[in-house]
Design an enzyme around this catalytic site. Structure first.
Site, mmCIF file in Angstrom:
data_model
loop_
_atom_site.group_PDB
_atom_site.id
_atom_site.type_symbol
_atom_site.label_atom_id
_atom_site.label_comp_id
_atom_site.label_asym_id
_atom_site.label_seq_id
_atom_site.Cartn_x
_atom_site.Cartn_y
_atom_site.Cartn_z
ATOM 1 N N SER A 60 106.052 35.628 53.189
ATOM 2 C CA SER A 60 105.327 35.467 51.932
ATOM 3 C C SER A 60 104.667 34.081 51.883
ATOM 4 O O SER A 60 103.797 33.789 52.701
ATOM 5 C CB SER A 60 106.280 35.725 50.759
ATOM 6 O OG SER A 60 105.586 36.046 49.591
ATOM 7 N N ASP A 89 109.158 23.134 37.596
ATOM 8 C CA ASP A 89 107.935 22.576 37.013
ATOM 9 C C ASP A 89 106.823 22.492 38.054
ATOM 10 O O ASP A 89 105.670 22.861 37.788
ATOM 11 C CB ASP A 89 108.199 21.182 36.440
ATOM 12 C CG ASP A 89 109.058 21.219 35.186
ATOM 13 O OD1 ASP A 89 109.158 22.300 34.558
ATOM 14 O OD2 ASP A 89 109.642 20.174 34.837
ATOM 15 N N HIS A 106 109.168 44.264 50.016
ATOM 16 C CA HIS A 106 108.648 42.915 50.254
ATOM 17 C C HIS A 106 109.620 42.014 51.006
ATOM 18 O O HIS A 106 109.247 40.960 51.470
ATOM 19 C CB HIS A 106 108.270 42.258 48.923
ATOM 20 C CG HIS A 106 107.600 40.921 49.066
ATOM 21 N ND1 HIS A 106 106.491 40.721 49.863
ATOM 22 C CD2 HIS A 106 107.891 39.696 48.528
ATOM 23 C CE1 HIS A 106 106.112 39.454 49.812
ATOM 24 N NE2 HIS A 106 106.955 38.816 49.015
#
Length: 287
Positions: free
Chosen positions: A88, A182, A241
């Site tokens: 990925s 974040d 996946h």
């Protein structure tokens, strides 16, 4: 351009080096089973990307920044050349590394990702992560319950909460995320894109996809062949996946054969057509 960081990694085995790079929200822990299996033949370097796992938190999550981190680790370990496995986000990084420094990588395995930009498929995941009240939870089970309104798949919730850490001492007491949430959220629009590739890597490149995944579509195959002229394809019919988790036996069989024989054992992307699909996959998995 940000400064490179010293990546956390686990090393096992001996022989020709193999570098493993996990996906977004993941860590090297997700790949320990594969690393352990391959270490009977190869020197496996299983790493945490920046802002993931136990690697440093740092500004920037561009593919250029992450490539610098990996190349710095290779230099630190004295690795002139290596094989690559990337899943990925790590698969996109593998493509960037091989295209940028083709002489340093002998073979590349890209797991369930194509060299293209993707839609913002993870907004529900970020919403689920933000829904977890770190100051109030008493277990990962509680966190998974708080996520359920945004992410319905219990396997995805379990994967995400594996990154929850509970510290009773030190600077971070209580529950906190191991990854830098974040920075991952800030950089997400950039990581969803795909940097320009130049077709410099002409070595063997195996794309492994799960038949139940939407990340690699038939329309992506010409793009993969154009950027990586030595590429080939393997579809695992029982996987989605996370092929290395959903079909570990089929995944490892494909990787081992590719590392030894290259692309001749697989369907060349340049010849993908009427012969592509389960007929070939079944022959490969059972011969």
């Amino acid at each position: 351009m940000h400064q490179s960081v010293s990546l956390n990694f686990e090393e096992s085995g001996g022989g020709l080096p193999v570098i493993i790079m996990h996906g977004l929200f993941g860590s090297l822990a997700n790949w320990r089973g594969v690393a352990r299996s391959l270490s009977d033949t190869y020197r496996v370097i299983n790493l945490d990307l920046r802002n993931h796992g136990r690697s440093p938190w740092a500004p920037g999550l561009s593919y250029s920044d992450m490539a610098d981190d990996v190349l710095r680790l290779m230099d630190r370990l004295g690795l002139e050349r290596a094989k690559l496995i990337g899943h990925s986000l790590g698969g996109k990084l593998a493509m960037v590394l091989a295209d940028r420094e083709p002489e340093r990588f002998t073979r590349m395995v890209v797991v369930d990702i194509a060299p293209k930009a993707y839609p913002a498929w993870h907004q529900d995941v970020f919403a689920a992560l933000r829904a977890v009240d770190l100051g109030a939870i008493d277990s990962r089970e509680t966190a998974r319950a708080q996520m359920a309104r945004h992410v319905f798949d219990p396997e995805v919730r379990a994967f995400l909460t594996a990154n929850l850490i509970h510290d009773v001492a030190g600077a971070k007491t209580g529950w906190h995320w191991r990854f830098n949430l974040d920075e991952l959220e800030r950089a997400y629009p950039e990581t969803s894109q795909m940097p320009e590739l130049h077709g410099f890597f002409c070595g063997p490149a195996l794309f492994i996809r799960g038949a139940g995944s939407a990340y690699i579509e038939p329309s992506d195959e010409p793009l993969m062949a154009r950027h990586f002229p030595g590429s080939c394809l393997c579809t695992l019919p029982r996987a989605k996946h996370w092929p290395h988790v959903e079909d570990p036996q089929g995944f490892l069989q494909a990787v081992r054969r590719f590392f030894v024989e290259g692309c001749p054992s697989f369907q060349s992307l340049e010849r993908v057509g009427s012969t592509r699909g389960n007929q070939f996959v079944g022959r490969f998995l059972h011969d």
